[in-house]
Design a protein around this motif. Structure first.
Motif, PDB file in Angstrom:
ATOM      1  N   ALA A 120      41.522  13.204 100.466  1.00 37.04           N
ATOM      2  CA  ALA A 120      41.959  12.858 101.824  1.00 37.04           C
ATOM      3  C   ALA A 120      40.813  12.913 102.826  1.00 37.04           C
ATOM      4  CB  ALA A 120      43.087  13.797 102.255  1.00 37.04           C
ATOM      5  N   MET A 121      39.973  13.927 102.746  1.00 37.84           N
ATOM      6  CA  MET A 121      38.896  14.040 103.733  1.00 37.84           C
ATOM      7  C   MET A 121      37.827  12.978 103.508  1.00 37.84           C
ATOM      8  SD  MET A 121      36.987  17.545 102.526  1.00 37.84           S
ATOM      9  CE  MET A 121      35.820  17.571 101.135  1.00 37.84           C
ATOM     10  N   ASN A 122      37.564  12.620 102.244  1.00 36.36           N
ATOM     11  CA  ASN A 122      36.609  11.541 101.994  1.00 36.36           C
ATOM     12  C   ASN A 122      37.174  10.193 102.426  1.00 36.36           C
ATOM     13  OD1 ASN A 122      33.956  12.300 100.526  1.00 36.36           O
ATOM     14  ND2 ASN A 122      35.475  13.613  99.552  1.00 36.36           N
ATOM     15  N   ALA A 123      38.492  10.012 102.284  1.00 37.09           N
ATOM     16  CA  ALA A 123      39.122   8.789 102.788  1.00 37.09           C
ATOM     17  C   ALA A 123      39.001   8.710 104.306  1.00 37.09           C
ATOM     18  CB  ALA A 123      40.589   8.741 102.365  1.00 37.09           C
ATOM     19  N   GLN A 124      39.177   9.829 104.972  1.00 39.46           N
ATOM     20  CA  GLN A 124      39.010   9.860 106.423  1.00 39.46           C
ATOM     21  C   GLN A 124      37.571   9.540 106.819  1.00 39.46           C
ATOM     22  OE1 GLN A 124      40.959  11.059 109.420  1.00 39.46           O
ATOM     23  NE2 GLN A 124      42.570  10.147 108.173  1.00 39.46           N
ATOM     24  N   GLY A 125      36.618  10.112 106.117  1.00 33.72           N
ATOM     25  CA  GLY A 125      35.218   9.840 106.410  1.00 33.72           C
ATOM     26  C   GLY A 125      34.864   8.378 106.216  1.00 33.72           C
ATOM     27  N   ALA A 126      35.356   7.787 105.127  1.00 30.14           N
ATOM     28  CA  ALA A 126      35.089   6.368 104.872  1.00 30.14           C
ATOM     29  C   ALA A 126      35.755   5.488 105.931  1.00 30.14           C
ATOM     30  CB  ALA A 126      35.579   5.985 103.480  1.00 30.14           C
ATOM     31  N   ALA A 127      36.960   5.870 106.343  1.00 25.80           N
ATOM     32  CA  ALA A 127      37.648   5.100 107.373  1.00 25.80           C
ATOM     33  C   ALA A 127      36.904   5.164 108.703  1.00 25.80           C
ATOM     34  CB  ALA A 127      39.076   5.629 107.541  1.00 25.80           C
ATOM     35  N   LEU A 128      36.357   6.326 109.018  1.00 20.45           N
ATOM     36  CA  LEU A 128      35.582   6.474 110.252  1.00 20.45           C
ATOM     37  C   LEU A 128      34.342   5.574 110.209  1.00 20.45           C
ATOM     38  CD1 LEU A 128      35.381   8.104 112.944  1.00 20.45           C
ATOM     39  CD2 LEU A 128      33.878   9.691 111.701  1.00 20.45           C
ATOM     40  N   THR A 324      26.862  11.593  95.832  1.00 25.26           N
ATOM     41  CA  THR A 324      28.313  11.704  95.997  1.00 25.26           C
ATOM     42  C   THR A 324      28.808  11.126  97.325  1.00 25.26           C
ATOM     43  OG1 THR A 324      27.997  14.025  96.668  1.00 25.26           O
ATOM     44  CG2 THR A 324      28.630  13.610  94.392  1.00 25.26           C
ATOM     45  N   PRO A 325      28.132  11.347  98.480  1.00 26.17           N
ATOM     46  CA  PRO A 325      28.626  10.706  99.706  1.00 26.17           C
ATOM     47  C   PRO A 325      28.667   9.187  99.609  1.00 26.17           C
ATOM     48  CG  PRO A 325      27.042  12.430 100.249  1.00 26.17           C
ATOM     49  CD  PRO A 325      26.994  12.258  98.769  1.00 26.17           C
ATOM     50  N   CYS A 326      27.635   8.591  99.030  1.00 22.58           N
ATOM     51  CA  CYS A 326      27.592   7.123  98.930  1.00 22.58           C
ATOM     52  C   CYS A 326      28.655   6.594  97.972  1.00 22.58           C
ATOM     53  CB  CYS A 326      26.203   6.669  98.469  1.00 22.58           C
ATOM     54  SG  CYS A 326      24.899   6.922  99.687  1.00 22.58           S
ATOM     55  N   VAL A 327      28.839   7.265  96.833  1.00 17.85           N
ATOM     56  CA  VAL A 327      29.834   6.786  95.862  1.00 17.85           C
ATOM     57  C   VAL A 327      31.241   6.983  96.411  1.00 17.85           C
ATOM     58  CG1 VAL A 327      30.736   7.057  93.526  1.00 17.85           C
ATOM     59  CG2 VAL A 327      28.279   7.188  93.924  1.00 17.85           C
ATOM     60  N   TYR A 328      31.483   8.098  97.085  1.00 22.70           N
ATOM     61  CA  TYR A 328      32.794   8.292  97.714  1.00 22.70           C
ATOM     62  C   TYR A 328      33.075   7.185  98.731  1.00 22.70           C
ATOM     63  CZ  TYR A 328      34.066  12.949  95.953  1.00 22.70           C
ATOM     64  OH  TYR A 328      34.463  14.005  95.173  1.00 22.70           O
ATOM     65  N   ALA A 329      32.092   6.845  99.540  1.00 22.27           N
ATOM     66  CA  ALA A 329      32.288   5.800 100.543  1.00 22.27           C
ATOM     67  C   ALA A 329      32.581   4.465  99.876  1.00 22.27           C
ATOM     68  CB  ALA A 329      31.051   5.690 101.427  1.00 22.27           C
ATOM     69  N   ALA A 330      31.853   4.146  98.798  1.00 23.26           N
ATOM     70  CA  ALA A 330      32.085   2.887  98.084  1.00 23.26           C
ATOM     71  C   ALA A 330      33.464   2.862  97.438  1.00 23.26           C
ATOM     72  CB  ALA A 330      31.000   2.687  97.032  1.00 23.26           C
ATOM     73  N   ALA A 338      41.394   4.096  93.722  1.00 22.40           N
ATOM     74  CA  ALA A 338      40.010   4.147  93.247  1.00 22.40           C
ATOM     75  C   ALA A 338      39.337   5.428  93.715  1.00 22.40           C
ATOM     76  CB  ALA A 338      39.234   2.928  93.741  1.00 22.40           C
ATOM     77  N   LEU A 339      39.545   5.794  94.977  1.00 17.05           N
ATOM     78  CA  LEU A 339      38.946   7.012  95.504  1.00 17.05           C
ATOM     79  C   LEU A 339      39.461   8.234  94.760  1.00 17.05           C
ATOM     80  CD1 LEU A 339      37.283   8.592  97.572  1.00 17.05           C
ATOM     81  CD2 LEU A 339      39.231   8.458  99.135  1.00 17.05           C
ATOM     82  N   THR A 340      40.758   8.276  94.485  1.00 14.60           N
ATOM     83  CA  THR A 340      41.343   9.415  93.790  1.00 14.60           C
ATOM     84  C   THR A 340      40.774   9.548  92.387  1.00 14.60           C
ATOM     85  OG1 THR A 340      43.389   9.119  95.044  1.00 14.60           O
ATOM     86  CG2 THR A 340      43.511  10.487  93.093  1.00 14.60           C
ATOM     87  N   LEU A 341      40.649   8.428  91.670  1.00 19.63           N
ATOM     88  CA  LEU A 341      40.114   8.469  90.316  1.00 19.63           C
ATOM     89  C   LEU A 341      38.649   8.897  90.320  1.00 19.63           C
ATOM     90  CD1 LEU A 341      40.469   7.982  87.320  1.00 19.63           C
ATOM     91  CD2 LEU A 341      39.932   5.565  87.693  1.00 19.63           C
ATOM     92  N   VAL A 342      37.860   8.354  91.238  1.00 22.93           N
ATOM     93  CA  VAL A 342      36.446   8.718  91.321  1.00 22.93           C
ATOM     94  C   VAL A 342      36.306  10.209  91.659  1.00 22.93           C
ATOM     95  CG1 VAL A 342      34.328   8.386  92.660  1.00 22.93           C
ATOM     96  CG2 VAL A 342      35.615   6.405  91.850  1.00 22.93           C
ATOM     97  N   ALA A 343      37.149  10.709  92.567  1.00 30.53           N
ATOM     98  CA  ALA A 343      37.102  12.129  92.910  1.00 30.53           C
ATOM     99  C   ALA A 343      37.459  12.996  91.707  1.00 30.53           C
ATOM    100  CB  ALA A 343      38.051  12.419  94.071  1.00 30.53           C
ATOM    101  N   ALA A 344      38.450  12.567  90.926  1.00 28.53           N
ATOM    102  CA  ALA A 344      38.819  13.317  89.724  1.00 28.53           C
ATOM    103  C   ALA A 344      37.669  13.340  88.723  1.00 28.53           C
ATOM    104  CB  ALA A 344      40.061  12.703  89.084  1.00 28.53           C
ATOM    105  N   MET A 345      36.964  12.227  88.596  1.00 32.48           N
ATOM    106  CA  MET A 345      35.811  12.188  87.704  1.00 32.48           C
ATOM    107  C   MET A 345      34.691  13.097  88.199  1.00 32.48           C
ATOM    108  SD  MET A 345      36.622  10.336  85.159  1.00 32.48           S
ATOM    109  CE  MET A 345      38.235  11.101  85.383  1.00 32.48           C
ATOM    110  N   GLY A 346      34.562  13.202  89.530  1.00 31.47           N
ATOM    111  CA  GLY A 346      33.579  14.125  90.074  1.00 31.47           C
ATOM    112  C   GLY A 346      33.898  15.563  89.702  1.00 31.47           C
ATOM    113  N   THR A 347      35.165  15.919  89.785  1.00 32.77           N
ATOM    114  CA  THR A 347      35.579  17.263  89.388  1.00 32.77           C
ATOM    115  C   THR A 347      35.317  17.487  87.910  1.00 32.77           C
ATOM    116  OG1 THR A 347      37.315  17.232  91.074  1.00 32.77           O
ATOM    117  CG2 THR A 347      37.511  18.874  89.328  1.00 32.77           C
ATOM    118  N   THR A 348      35.597  16.472  87.098  1.00 36.13           N
ATOM    119  CA  THR A 348      35.340  16.576  85.665  1.00 36.13           C
ATOM    120  C   THR A 348      33.857  16.812  85.396  1.00 36.13           C
ATOM    121  OG1 THR A 348      37.194  15.106  85.183  1.00 36.13           O
ATOM    122  CG2 THR A 348      35.542  15.378  83.463  1.00 36.13           C
TER     123      THR A 348
END
Length: 403
Positions: A120-128, A324-330, A338-348
């Motif tokens: 959620a916070m990365n989605a907010q950052g990308a939206a900003l 990570t900031p650039c990939v989250y934004a993309a 897509a953001l949720t899956l990428v974030a899950a892969m980051g945790t993995t």
């Protein structure tokens, strides 16, 4: 000019979202700093502590379906506020846990809420960034590190004042509540435009509205970049001190400098990375940064010694910081799934990285394990060439050097 800056909607949103990043780093480091006290209170063995830590990671790793559904139901603003409040309450629950099974449940729930807030916070950052066409993701990720530092300072002070975990976590929960309230009015009411559009390569029909689909090839390349990037980031934090002590033969006083060098360089790089993104674009920042990280560490490993190791660690922190900031934004531009899956892969990656390096080190030695970290950074560079990045956002005067 000062007055207009105080009422700048971009700055207001940036500060609100930064409060979320600060909250996540603060909450994580708060309970991590009191693991010894929790171990003593619940009379746990070292193996049980390991499982307790793993419970949080497993909760975050398997939260993908839940987070994807909640993002569609609530949107990033409401999900961020709910999960941030939930994480504050879970600190109190952990302090009050009467036994080990209860603590396991609390930590698993903590992992799920971490996954929710992370997305959620990365989605907010990308939206900003999208709304104002100005870069800020790297600075937001630097705020996460600042939250961890603040939590460490509070833990040190509270431990000196009282041995009560409940008192410490109560103060921490109150601070998190203040952060949540302060963030509430500045968060965006809608997600990035891509989140309201069809995915770039739909995998099948989507009658009746947006549904989760098979990830596109672009999303899978982002997942790979995120996994390799977080493997490198996590492994450096866990293994750098041991490498300095056992391989480079550093003194006990110098060994902890490995973590300090990596973390310090990452914070500094993230403070300046948004300016780099505006000048050169996300793709070039990720490509060059990960290449510097991988080659710098590799040269240090071949050279041997304490000074080359510290220089290699500095290259890793500097180069991997913006990945990570650039990939989250993309990923956010491709939608919440897509953001949720990428974030899950980051945790993995964060979960799998340190054990993987330990396995390699056990089969050979830690030099080869750290070599795998360098190879992971190079793999990020290769993956970045398969991602279609957006054009650089315009650089606003002062943005390169001010949060």
């Amino acid at each position: 000019m000062r007055v207009s800056r105080l009422h700048d909607p971009f700055l207001r949103g940036q500060l609100a979202i930064a409060a979320l990043f600060l909250s996540l780093g603060f909450q994580y480091a708060t309970w991590a700093a009191r693991i010894p006290a929790v171990k003593a209170d619940l009379d746990l063995s070292a193996a049980e502590v390991g499982v307790l830590l793993m419970a949080a990671g497993v909760g975050a790793a398997v939260s993908f379906p839940v987070v994807a559904w909640l993002m569609r139901r609530l949107g990033s603003r409401r999900l961020a506020l709910v999960s941030q409040l939930g994480l504050a309450l879970l600190l109190l629950a952990l302090a009050a846990a009467p036994d080990y099974p209860t603590a396991l449940v609390v930590m698993c729930a903590d992992g799920v809420l971490v996954g929710c807030l992370n997305v959620a916070m990365n989605a907010q950052g990308a939206a900003l960034e999208t709304r104002h066409e100005r870069n800020t993701m790297a600075k937001l990720h630097a705020t996460f590190s600042a939250g961890s530092l603040l939590a460490a300072l509070l833990a040190s002070g509270m431990t000196a004042a009282t041995g009560s975990v409940a008192a410490h976590f109560g103060v921490a929960a109150a601070l998190l509540a203040v952060l949540g309230v302060s963030a509430r009015t500045g968060l965006l009411d809608e997600d990035a435009p891509a989140d309201r559009a069809e995915p770039e390569t739909p995998a099948g029909p989507k009658p009746g509205g947006r549904r989760w689909t098979v990830p596109s090839r672009l999303t899978l390349w982002m997942c790979c970049a995120m996994v390799f990037g977080t493997v490198a980031e996590g492994a450096m934090n866990d293994w750098s001190a041991l490498y300095l002590k056992d391989v480079a033969e550093a003194s006990a006083q110098l060994a902890p400098l490995g973590i300090a060098v990596v973390s310090g360089m990452m914070v500094v790089a993230r403070l300046f990375a948004d300016g780099w993104r505006g000048r050169w674009g996300d793709g070039r920042v990720v490509l060059l940064g990960s290449a510097v990280a991988g080659t710098g560490l590799a040269v240090a490993l071949v050279s041997g010694g304490v000074a080359p190791a510290l220089a290699g660690f500095a290259c890793m922190g500097l180069g991997i910081a913006a990945v990570t900031p650039c990939v989250y934004a993309a990923a956010a531009r491709q939608g919440s799934d897509a953001l949720t899956l990428v974030a899950a892969m980051g945790t993995t990656g964060l979960l799998a990285g340190p054990p993987l390096i330990g396995f390699i080190a056990g089969a050979s030695d830690l030099s080869w394990g750290m070599g795998a970290v360098a190879a992971s950074a190079v793999a990020v560079a290769l993956c970045s060439t398969r991602i279609r990045w957006t054009a650089p956002a315009p650089v606003v005067p002062g943005e390169a050097s001010h949060a």
